[in-house]
Write a protein that holds these residues in place. Structure first.
Motif, PDB file in Angstrom:
ATOM      1  N   LEU A  62       0.834  -1.204   0.000  1.00 26.15           N
ATOM      2  CA  LEU A  62       0.000   0.000   0.000  1.00 26.15           C
ATOM      3  C   LEU A  62       0.869   1.255   0.000  1.00 26.15           C
ATOM      4  CD1 LEU A  62      -2.629  -1.040   2.710  1.00 26.15           C
ATOM      5  CD2 LEU A  62      -2.972  -1.004   0.224  1.00 26.15           C
ATOM      6  N   ASP A  63       0.364   2.317  -0.648  1.00 26.36           N
ATOM      7  CA  ASP A  63       1.108   3.563  -0.553  1.00 26.36           C
ATOM      8  C   ASP A  63       0.987   4.094   0.875  1.00 26.36           C
ATOM      9  OD1 ASP A  63      -0.821   6.012  -0.316  1.00 26.36           O
ATOM     10  OD2 ASP A  63      -1.737   4.767  -1.871  1.00 26.36           O
ATOM     11  N   PRO A  64       1.988   4.822   1.359  1.00 27.25           N
ATOM     12  CA  PRO A  64       2.031   5.211   2.773  1.00 27.25           C
ATOM     13  C   PRO A  64       0.784   5.944   3.265  1.00 27.25           C
ATOM     14  CG  PRO A  64       4.162   5.592   1.752  1.00 27.25           C
ATOM     15  CD  PRO A  64       3.233   5.218   0.648  1.00 27.25           C
ATOM     16  N   ASP A  65       0.214   6.816   2.461  1.00 25.73           N
ATOM     17  CA  ASP A  65      -0.969   7.557   2.910  1.00 25.73           C
ATOM     18  C   ASP A  65      -2.167   6.640   3.089  1.00 25.73           C
ATOM     19  OD1 ASP A  65       0.434   9.919   2.945  1.00 25.73           O
ATOM     20  OD2 ASP A  65      -0.245  10.573   0.957  1.00 25.73           O
ATOM     21  N   THR A  66      -2.361   5.733   2.140  1.00 22.59           N
ATOM     22  CA  THR A  66      -3.462   4.770   2.237  1.00 22.59           C
ATOM     23  C   THR A  66      -3.260   3.852   3.433  1.00 22.59           C
ATOM     24  OG1 THR A  66      -3.784   4.803  -0.162  1.00 22.59           O
ATOM     25  CG2 THR A  66      -4.686   2.916   1.028  1.00 22.59           C
ATOM     26  N   ARG A  67      -2.036   3.372   3.601  1.00 20.63           N
ATOM     27  CA  ARG A  67      -1.730   2.465   4.704  1.00 20.63           C
ATOM     28  C   ARG A  67      -1.964   3.143   6.054  1.00 20.63           C
ATOM     29  NH1 ARG A  67       3.186   0.389   3.063  1.00 20.63           N
ATOM     30  NH2 ARG A  67       4.300   2.124   4.019  1.00 20.63           N
ATOM     31  N   ALA A  68      -1.647   4.421   6.159  1.00 17.96           N
ATOM     32  CA  ALA A  68      -1.777   5.136   7.436  1.00 17.96           C
ATOM     33  C   ALA A  68      -3.229   5.209   7.907  1.00 17.96           C
ATOM     34  CB  ALA A  68      -1.199   6.535   7.309  1.00 17.96           C
ATOM     35  N   ARG A  69      -4.187   5.160   6.978  1.00 20.01           N
ATOM     36  CA  ARG A  69      -5.601   5.207   7.374  1.00 20.01           C
ATOM     37  C   ARG A  69      -6.057   3.900   7.993  1.00 20.01           C
ATOM     38  NH1 ARG A  69      -5.896   8.356   2.584  1.00 20.01           N
ATOM     39  NH2 ARG A  69      -6.536   6.573   1.309  1.00 20.01           N
ATOM     40  N   GLY A  70      -5.313   2.815   7.759  1.00 19.66           N
ATOM     41  CA  GLY A  70      -5.621   1.549   8.389  1.00 19.66           C
ATOM     42  C   GLY A  70      -6.128   0.500   7.422  1.00 19.66           C
ATOM     43  N   VAL A  71      -6.168  -0.731   7.905  1.00 14.14           N
ATOM     44  CA  VAL A  71      -6.592  -1.866   7.084  1.00 14.14           C
ATOM     45  C   VAL A  71      -7.671  -2.658   7.813  1.00 14.14           C
ATOM     46  CG1 VAL A  71      -4.373  -2.062   5.899  1.00 14.14           C
ATOM     47  CG2 VAL A  71      -4.751  -3.341   8.014  1.00 14.14           C
ATOM     48  N   ILE A  72      -8.405  -3.440   7.042  1.00 11.41           N
ATOM     49  CA  ILE A  72      -9.448  -4.303   7.590  1.00 11.41           C
ATOM     50  C   ILE A  72      -9.373  -5.638   6.876  1.00 11.41           C
ATOM     51  CG2 ILE A  72     -11.179  -3.402   5.951  1.00 11.41           C
ATOM     52  CD1 ILE A  72     -13.293  -3.806   8.155  1.00 11.41           C
ATOM     53  N   ALA A  73      -9.663  -6.717   7.592  1.00 13.13           N
ATOM     54  CA  ALA A  73      -9.627  -8.049   6.991  1.00 13.13           C
ATOM     55  C   ALA A  73     -10.683  -8.924   7.640  1.00 13.13           C
ATOM     56  CB  ALA A  73      -8.242  -8.683   7.167  1.00 13.13           C
ATOM     57  N   PHE A  74     -11.074  -9.981   6.948  1.00  8.91           N
ATOM     58  CA  PHE A  74     -11.953 -10.969   7.572  1.00  8.91           C
ATOM     59  C   PHE A  74     -11.307 -12.340   7.485  1.00  8.91           C
ATOM     60  CE2 PHE A  74     -13.337 -11.788   3.262  1.00  8.91           C
ATOM     61  CZ  PHE A  74     -13.650 -10.557   2.707  1.00  8.91           C
ATOM     62  N   SER A  75     -11.464 -13.097   8.568  1.00  3.98           N
ATOM     63  CA  SER A  75     -10.712 -14.340   8.683  1.00  3.98           C
ATOM     64  C   SER A  75     -11.194 -15.152   9.870  1.00  3.98           C
ATOM     65  CB  SER A  75      -9.219 -14.016   8.869  1.00  3.98           C
ATOM     66  OG  SER A  75      -8.490 -15.126   9.312  1.00  3.98           O
ATOM     67  N   SER A  76     -11.042 -16.482   9.768  1.00  5.36           N
ATOM     68  CA  SER A  76     -11.323 -17.344  10.917  1.00  5.36           C
ATOM     69  C   SER A  76     -10.176 -17.328  11.911  1.00  5.36           C
ATOM     70  CB  SER A  76     -11.576 -18.792  10.458  1.00  5.36           C
ATOM     71  OG  SER A  76     -10.399 -19.338   9.894  1.00  5.36           O
ATOM     72  N   GLY A  77      -9.093 -16.668  11.557  1.00  4.52           N
ATOM     73  CA  GLY A  77      -8.023 -16.527  12.541  1.00  4.52           C
ATOM     74  C   GLY A  77      -6.621 -16.374  12.011  1.00  4.52           C
ATOM     75  N   ASN A  78      -6.232 -17.170  11.018  1.00 12.47           N
ATOM     76  CA  ASN A  78      -4.843 -17.118  10.579  1.00 12.47           C
ATOM     77  C   ASN A  78      -4.550 -15.888   9.725  1.00 12.47           C
ATOM     78  OD1 ASN A  78      -4.052 -19.399  11.966  1.00 12.47           O
ATOM     79  ND2 ASN A  78      -4.514 -20.789  10.283  1.00 12.47           N
ATOM     80  N   HIS A  79      -5.408 -15.581   8.774  1.00 16.35           N
ATOM     81  CA  HIS A  79      -5.250 -14.337   8.010  1.00 16.35           C
ATOM     82  C   HIS A  79      -5.379 -13.141   8.944  1.00 16.35           C
ATOM     83  CE1 HIS A  79      -5.448 -11.566   4.636  1.00 16.35           C
ATOM     84  NE2 HIS A  79      -6.669 -11.160   4.975  1.00 16.35           N
TER      85      HIS A  79
END
Length: 324
Positions: A62-79
């Motif tokens: 991710l570009d630094p500005d996009t990354r700084a806003r944060g990330v979201i993921a869905f997973s049963s646990g390992n991801h």
């Protein structure tokens, strides 16, 4: 679309961060399988599974500005844990959407890595819709567990290592059995093998009753699972193969293999007894296929991934009890 150039770029970004896991073997496992068995133990990876590779690859891309806003993921646990650790390392916010029936260990570990955990009912709620809504509300970048080009590229670094180590061992032809959910690891490994070890063939392995990839490869179109929960192999239960991963698997992979929960549990026990490796049920299905489905495998050697080792103590005790 992920390609070998992206996988090599991911490997460069992961250098010094992801662990390089070895190929292990045991004469006792060879005897059970009736051929040489080599194991790629991604249970030794950061956060206990290969998912850190894809998580770190996607977050770092991710570009630094996009990354700084944060990330979201869905997973049963390992991801979840892989993305959470990567986000923590970059110092950015992270929200993880997890099924309420995920093992408590995985939920707790994800929280401990600094992520905000949002639980949902995987039988009645749509995780994609939940993720899309939260992404929009908070300006977070959604990192899907397998249908993301940079995630696939990160998982493909596993295949680069397999190819290099197999070449060093003189293994020119073999089936490479891969624990398979949505197909991120399988498709990434398949792309890496195509480039660096064309004599090795990736084959997905799934638990009985949740064999959407095997059925999809057989029919030539994406097939869905009728059930979305109720397996000990929770780590690799997905509704269907990914739109990005399936075309890669259809082009490059051999037929899928399907194992029972009992076979996965016995494989867990053998991995611990002979190699002192801790595998979770979903992470042991490829080894189970190598050990107990010999007639369905080609070649005098077979390579199997152990994709994760995040198992709760009670389930692990049950697995070890099968050898008593």
């Amino acid at each position: 679309m992920t390609d070998i150039t992206m996988i090599r770029a991911a490997a460069a970004r992961l250098q010094g961060h992801a662990r390089r896991t070895p190929l292990l073997s045991s004469p006792f496992l060879d005897e059970i399988a009736g051929r040489r068995v080599f194991i790629k133990p991604e249970c030794l990876q950061h956060t206990g599974s290969f998912k850190y590779r894809g998580g770190r690859s996607a977050v770092s891309a991710l570009d630094p500005d996009t990354r700084a806003r944060g990330v979201i993921a869905f997973s049963s646990g390992n991801h979840a844990q892989g993305v959470a650790l990567a986000a923590q390392q970059f110092g950015v916010p992270c929200v993880i959407i997890m099924p309420s029936d995920a093992p408590r260990l995985k939920i707790d570990n994800t929280s401990a890595l600094g992520a905000e955990v949002v639980l949902y009912d995987r039988a009645s709620e749509d995780r994609d819709a939940i993720g899309a809504a939260l992404s929009s509300e908070r300006g977070l970048t959604l990192i899907k567990p397998f249908d993301n080009a940079d995630v696939i590229a990160g998982q493909g670094t596993t295949g680069l290592e397999i190819a290099e180590d197999a070449t060093a061992l003189g293994i020119e032809t073999a089936d490479v059995l891969v624990c398979c959910g949505g197909g991120g690891l399988t498709s990434g490994i398949a792309l890496a093998l195509e480039a660096d070890a064309p004599g090795l063939r990736a084959r997905p392995v799934e638990p009985e009753g949740f064999d959407d990839v095997a059925r999809s490869l057989a029919s030539g179109r994406i097939e869905r699972n009728t059930r979305l929960s109720g397996s000990l192999c929770d780590a690799i239960i997905t509704p269907q193969p990914g739109n990005l991963t399936f075309p890669i698997m259809a082009r490059l992979c051999g037929p899928g293999l399907v194992v029972t929960e009992d076979e996965a549990m016995r494989a867990m026990a053998h991995a611990f007894q002979r190699l002192k490796l801790v595998a979770e049920p979903g992470g042991a299905v490829a080894l189970a296929a190598a050990l107990f489905h010999g007639p369905e495998i080609e070649g005098e050697a077979v390579i199997a991934t152990i994709s994760g080792g995040n198992v709760d103590a009670a389930t692990f005790r049950d697995a070890l009890g099968l050898l008593e």
